[in-house]
Design a protein around this motif. Sequence first.
Motif, short mmCIF file in Angstrom:
data_model
loop_
_atom_site.label_atom_id
_atom_site.label_comp_id
_atom_site.label_asym_id
_atom_site.label_seq_id
_atom_site.Cartn_x
_atom_site.Cartn_y
_atom_site.Cartn_z
N VAL B 676 -11.32 4.06 -12.37
CA VAL B 676 -10.60 2.96 -12.98
C VAL B 676 -9.10 3.42 -13.02
CG1 VAL B 676 -10.33 1.98 -15.02
CG2 VAL B 676 -12.51 2.33 -14.39
N ALA B 677 -8.09 2.65 -12.61
CA ALA B 677 -6.91 3.08 -12.55
C ALA B 677 -5.85 1.72 -13.52
CB ALA B 677 -6.30 3.18 -11.33
N VAL B 678 -5.23 1.96 -14.24
CA VAL B 678 -4.16 1.07 -14.85
C VAL B 678 -2.83 1.82 -14.71
CG1 VAL B 678 -3.30 -0.12 -16.88
CG2 VAL B 678 -5.71 0.35 -16.57
N ASP B 679 -1.96 1.14 -13.56
CA ASP B 679 -0.85 1.51 -13.32
C ASP B 679 0.49 0.44 -13.73
OD1 ASP B 679 -1.05 3.74 -11.24
OD2 ASP B 679 -2.75 2.21 -10.95
N ASP B 680 1.26 1.13 -14.27
CA ASP B 680 2.44 0.05 -14.49
C ASP B 680 3.53 0.63 -13.74
OD1 ASP B 680 4.66 -1.02 -16.02
OD2 ASP B 680 3.52 -0.85 -17.94
N CYS B 681 3.96 -0.51 -13.01
CA CYS B 681 5.39 -0.27 -11.99
C CYS B 681 6.39 -1.23 -12.38
CB CYS B 681 4.65 -0.34 -10.60
SG CYS B 681 4.08 -1.74 -10.00
N GLY B 682 6.44 -1.59 -13.55
CA GLY B 682 7.35 -2.42 -13.93
C GLY B 682 6.87 -3.88 -13.48
N LYS B 683 7.90 -4.76 -13.19
CA LYS B 683 7.73 -6.21 -12.51
C LYS B 683 7.12 -6.04 -11.33
CE LYS B 683 9.55 -9.80 -15.19
NZ LYS B 683 8.50 -10.69 -15.39
N VAL B 684 6.01 -6.91 -11.09
CA VAL B 684 5.24 -6.96 -9.84
C VAL B 684 5.89 -8.27 -8.80
CG1 VAL B 684 3.12 -7.30 -8.99
CG2 VAL B 684 3.44 -5.66 -10.61
N ILE B 685 6.13 -7.65 -7.67
CA ILE B 685 6.72 -9.05 -6.52
C ILE B 685 5.52 -9.60 -6.24
CG2 ILE B 685 8.10 -9.56 -4.65
CD1 ILE B 685 10.13 -7.52 -5.79
N ASN B 686 4.68 -8.56 -5.61
CA ASN B 686 3.40 -9.24 -4.84
C ASN B 686 2.16 -8.17 -5.39
OD1 ASN B 686 1.19 -9.82 -2.98
ND2 ASN B 686 2.88 -10.17 -1.48
N PRO B 687 1.43 -8.67 -6.19
CA PRO B 687 0.12 -7.95 -6.75
C PRO B 687 -0.73 -7.30 -5.75
CG PRO B 687 0.13 -10.36 -7.38
CD PRO B 687 1.28 -10.01 -6.78
N MET B 688 -0.70 -8.11 -4.51
CA MET B 688 -1.75 -7.62 -3.62
C MET B 688 -1.16 -6.33 -2.86
SD MET B 688 -3.19 -10.09 -0.58
CE MET B 688 -1.89 -10.33 0.43
N TRP B 736 -15.54 2.63 -5.41
CA TRP B 736 -14.77 1.60 -5.69
C TRP B 736 -13.85 1.59 -6.51
CZ3 TRP B 736 -14.67 -2.82 -2.68
CH2 TRP B 736 -14.19 -3.95 -3.27
N MET B 737 -12.56 1.20 -6.47
CA MET B 737 -11.48 1.29 -7.28
C MET B 737 -11.35 0.20 -8.31
SD MET B 737 -8.97 3.35 -4.78
CE MET B 737 -9.85 2.90 -3.11
N GLU B 738 -11.52 0.18 -9.67
CA GLU B 738 -11.07 -0.96 -10.52
C GLU B 738 -9.68 -0.80 -10.87
OE1 GLU B 738 -14.33 -0.97 -13.45
OE2 GLU B 738 -15.38 0.60 -12.22
N LEU B 739 -8.86 -1.76 -10.66
CA LEU B 739 -7.34 -1.67 -10.65
C LEU B 739 -7.04 -2.64 -11.79
CD1 LEU B 739 -5.97 -1.11 -7.33
CD2 LEU B 739 -7.01 0.52 -8.55
N ASP B 740 -6.19 -2.25 -12.42
CA ASP B 740 -5.50 -3.18 -13.52
C ASP B 740 -3.98 -2.75 -13.56
OD1 ASP B 740 -4.95 -5.25 -15.19
OD2 ASP B 740 -6.74 -5.27 -15.96
N ARG B 741 -3.32 -3.40 -14.50
CA ARG B 741 -1.78 -3.17 -14.61
C ARG B 741 -1.47 -3.38 -15.94
NH1 ARG B 741 -1.52 -4.86 -9.39
NH2 ARG B 741 -1.36 -6.84 -10.37
N THR B 742 -0.42 -2.74 -16.33
CA THR B 742 0.48 -3.10 -17.49
C THR B 742 1.81 -3.50 -16.94
OG1 THR B 742 0.89 -1.14 -18.49
CG2 THR B 742 -0.97 -1.97 -19.45
N GLU B 743 2.51 -4.13 -17.78
CA GLU B 743 3.96 -4.32 -17.09
C GLU B 743 5.10 -4.23 -18.01
OE1 GLU B 743 3.84 -7.65 -14.34
OE2 GLU B 743 5.82 -8.25 -15.07
N THR B 744 5.70 -2.86 -18.02
CA THR B 744 6.73 -2.66 -18.70
C THR B 744 7.96 -2.38 -17.85
OG1 THR B 744 5.09 -1.21 -19.97
CG2 THR B 744 7.60 -0.88 -20.48
N PRO B 745 8.81 -3.56 -17.88
CA PRO B 745 10.05 -3.66 -16.88
C PRO B 745 11.03 -2.54 -17.36
CG PRO B 745 9.83 -5.66 -18.39
CD PRO B 745 8.87 -4.60 -19.00
#
Lengths: 287, 805, 162
Positions: B676-688, B736-745
């Motif tokens: 499981v990975a939750v990554d925060d790369c700020g604003k996302v332009i293209n999630p794919m 299998w990688m279960e991915l999600d995000r948080t978004e901290t600009p």
Amino acid sequence: MIPTQFEYVAAKSLDEALSLLGKHKDDAKLLAGGHSLIPAMKLRLAQPQVLIDISRIKDLSYIREEKGQVRIGSMTTHYQIESSDLLRRICPLLPETATHLGDVQVRNKGTIGGSLAHSDPAADWPAAVLALDAEIVVAGPKGERAIKADKFFVDLLTTALEQGEILREVRFNTPQGTVGQSYVKVRHPASGFAVVGVAVNLSVNGGKCQSAGVGITGVAPKAYRASGVEKALQGNALDAKTLSVAAAHASDGVDANTDLFASGEYRRHLAEVYTRRALGTAVSRAK
Amino acid sequence: MAENYVGKRVKRTEDPRLIQGLAHYVDDIKLPDTLHAVFLRSIYAHARIKSVDTSAAAKVPGVVAVYTGKDVSAKIGPVPCAGALPDLKTPDHRVLATNKVYFVGHPIAVVVAENRYAAKDAADLIQVDYEELPVALDEEKATQPGSPVIHEQFGTNVAYKLTAGEGDIEAALKSADKVIKQRILNQRLAPIAMEPRGVLVRYYPGEQELTMWTSTQIPHLARTQIALMLGFPENKFRLIAPEVGGGFGSKLNVYAEEALLGWIAMQLNRPVKWIESRRENIQATIHGRGQTGYLEIGYKKDGTITGLRYNVFADLGSYFQLLTPAIPTLTGLMLSGCYKIPAIQINVTGVFTNKMATDAYRGAGRPEATYVVERALDLVAADMGKDPVEVRRKNFPAPSEFPFKTATGLFYDSGNYEGALKKALDISGYHKLRDEQAKARKEGRLIGIGVSTYVEICALGPSQAMPAGGWESATVRIEPTGKVTVLTGASPHGQGQETSFAQLAADQLGVHINDVTVIHGDTSIVQYGIGTFGSRATAVGGTAVWYAIEKLKEKANKIAHHLLEAGEGKVTFKDGKFSVEAPKVKAASVPEPVLPAAGMAPGASLPDPEPHGKHVSLQDVALAAHLAKSLPQDMEPGLSATYFFEPKNFTFPFGTHIAVVEIDRETGEIHFQRYVAVDDCGKVINPMLVDGQVQGGIVQALGQALFEEVVYDDQGQLVSGTLMDYAVPRASNIPWMELDRTETPTDVNPMGVKGVGEAGTIGATPAIVAAVVDALSPLGVRHLDMPIKPETVWRIIGKNKTGAA
Amino acid sequence: MKTKINVTVNGVSHQGEVEPRMLLVHYLRDALNLTGTHIGCETSLCGACTVLVDGLAVKSCTLFAVQLDGSKVTTIEGLAAEGKLHPVQEGFWEHHGLQCGYCTPGMIMTAAQILERNPDPSDEEIRHGLEGNLCRCTGYQHIVQAVQCAAKKMKSKTAVAR
């Protein structure tokens, strides 16, 4: 990536191949599927003067059963074996072994004869033909001879094939009665070859082992028949304890290989564990 | 701004050529009359060259020239190193070896022939008389008295020593209730971009024009450096990074072969090409990592970290490549991880060894730091008998503490470490996993859960902190037909900025994404740029695009105002139209990129630039700008804008990775259960695209954790010299990688984007190692070195046999 | 030293003379200028050079061109029929099954073979089928999804054809 220069001849028949081999002797190498030879040539580890292509000899590509014997032509590809309905029915060990071998592309092109003749210590087929107590039929200038599988693999990359001989066929008695087979393998993470590969061919009667063939590859400089394992099974009830006791003999008397991935000691251990697991699977399939 | 594209899963515009085999990597570019070069390389790790006999090689039919170090050393400047450190001992790195060879793969001679076959045949005939010398291989032993010295002129193998960090480390460790020490290895890795390096050079003597196609991440920087090496005017030197088949840092460099090929093309006045073989790639393209360090971490009874010291020996290899000595300094910068650590000290000893140079490999110094910090936190947790999550939480800065200053001298821009952690815990069902683990342990099963909470330093970076400029450039043009051209100084090679920048431009300009073309990699077309590395292309290069478009829109607005004769009225821009009053237009459904149609029908004529009632389209404005018949007074014709964006700070993306493994008790084999990975790369332009970057990074990290290792034997022979021995992860051995995000600009750039190219590589390695260590923790295991092989695990289990099967 | 061969590539017949040691991949790339087929290793492990020979996915770096006399070869350039992408190509595009694109032609050719033999593969079967293809960018997950997507597309096409 660039081999040295050579002359290429495509043999149309076994006889032509034999005569070409007689003519060029040590200068020549036989080209079957090419999946052992060509990589070696690309790295210039092999530098033959002449390549005799035998992969196009149609007469050498077949899988058939006749008179209680299964016969497989040496130029039969791994994929042909993997997808053979006949073999899936009468000797599933071979298709199962094929699925572990290399990858889709290698199986499409590589041949059982080429693999056996190369005798890579970590190749998959040697384990299976040893477990099946197969005979390797070779054609030579003086005619044909059949070599028992356990006499065929002599040492690292060395077989009982003599100069001028061509591996023509693999044959073995059709497994009879209640049969349980399996092939298990620990795959090397880089090469995909066997760190340990164990092939098992059991014949079972009334819960007891009637006959056992166990071939092991990857562990020693050459694939071998684990006769200690076989003896420990023979005539005994195939319960967990017997399998355990038998598997402990998996690497009796062999010098185990060491590489970056696994030491000899670890290989021996894997041989024991995977022999026990292969036996367990084979027993569970013996119905 | 329209939001048709940004934030959406837009299919990549670069893919049609790639999926049809129509793209052009260096070796796909064919020039008539091209010669082919093949290198002869050292078979020894350390030897004196007594003689090189090329006479037999020169006689092979088809051979045009053979050059050795003696022929070229005085003609071509040294391979550059941009890492400037105090008292750095920099060896003179020539393109071919002259008197000595320093590593297996060190180039000695080059054969140039009509075709690759003849060149290779001839290279095999070169006779080198070597006098073998004793080798220095281990970065620790090489510093000790009695070790063979690689560069005699220095009298030592220590290239530099460096101390960094803030706070009183001695006092901090003294104030701790406990100090834990651990030796930590970060093994050498080979980047293995699927496309090996390749160079093609053409020289036109009449025009004195040198054109080089090379597989690089930094076309402009490479041009400058190679121009200097060759003493050739940079403004007549065109360097093109065509399609580049992966880099991961290995092509963030300037290599001997590039300059040498340039020189050869000028000697022979014919195009010359060199394509690296995979064996050469593992021998003579930079390696990554290669650190042996000693960690000390002090903590209070309640789990508060008081200080961290890391004494590290960095295995630099025998020569410097572009950034070799600088990589460990990045390790030092990131040693605070995502924790409040009041005192930090790093002591680096950079050491020459008889191996290929180490340099930037995906993460470049930061994965090493994250690994050290995350292992440290786990060691503290294990020592306290606490859940590793708790110890992390204890030391996180709160979101309100940002910008957060570390004892390594950085200001973290923004962060919500607890947010990402909590989300990852929820997705994985962490507490349930721990319950299941407890149950499984009772049954004798070895299940491990590894958690890593990481922060990385991205968007490299402010120029003050960079060896050669940390800005990025963009030019945006609207052509007379209204088509949009974006020229970026970044040089993507798989990351997908042709698409993400087109998404940006299409939204900002209200046009269809198919009407935007993103061009990069050609120094004759694109304004000077820095390149793609350090997770910077979007955050720095994308921001340059953003500003260039804003600049361009200002001008367009003035033209529109003039065309609309708006007088005192205010002109606004929306959905591609300038209006005196903003028209109400419903957003249409998102048009996806489509395959370019073969042989598009020519347009009838140029459109009419006149206003249509109360609005003009961007296209009208563009045409008017180029026709220049009706422009505001004193306005320059044309419609383009260039922007060089200088970031004020780095960005600091972060996240939490959780790995769950089960170990086969009998064999030591490691099987993944979850990832499981939750990554925060700020604003996302293209999630794919973000998912793709994270997944690829995780798998490279997994490779380091479990499989990959560049191995030299005790003679310095490269044992893992082909892909038969160097294990790149395959499709079948990963979870299998279960991915999600948080978004901290971030506020470092107006888009709020942070960068994500290296996140996976940085976050995943410690999570996977932690999972394996956790699985073995009932056996008393606290730490294991990478790559963790099944045999190692088996030996540990064997030593601890408790009678369980 | 040269040998005559006659090979049909992507439906076009080619006659030529080749040095026996010329690998098929070099023949395709250098003699026929079909550069979509790539070279990624020297040890027949990476699969970047995968093409179809008489319908079988093979590594074109592990065959000599002379062995191909009389054979039919399909390369990545020949996969899209009449300008329409093959479902596997569509799948890779839709699911971001590629980044740098270098391994992609080989991946796609192998995936096409996997689906030809097994129209409804599990994820595990896809991964097993791709054992001979290395990708350093994607981490494979999007590739598996791309192949699943292609499988669905091919199934629905078959359904329509019925």
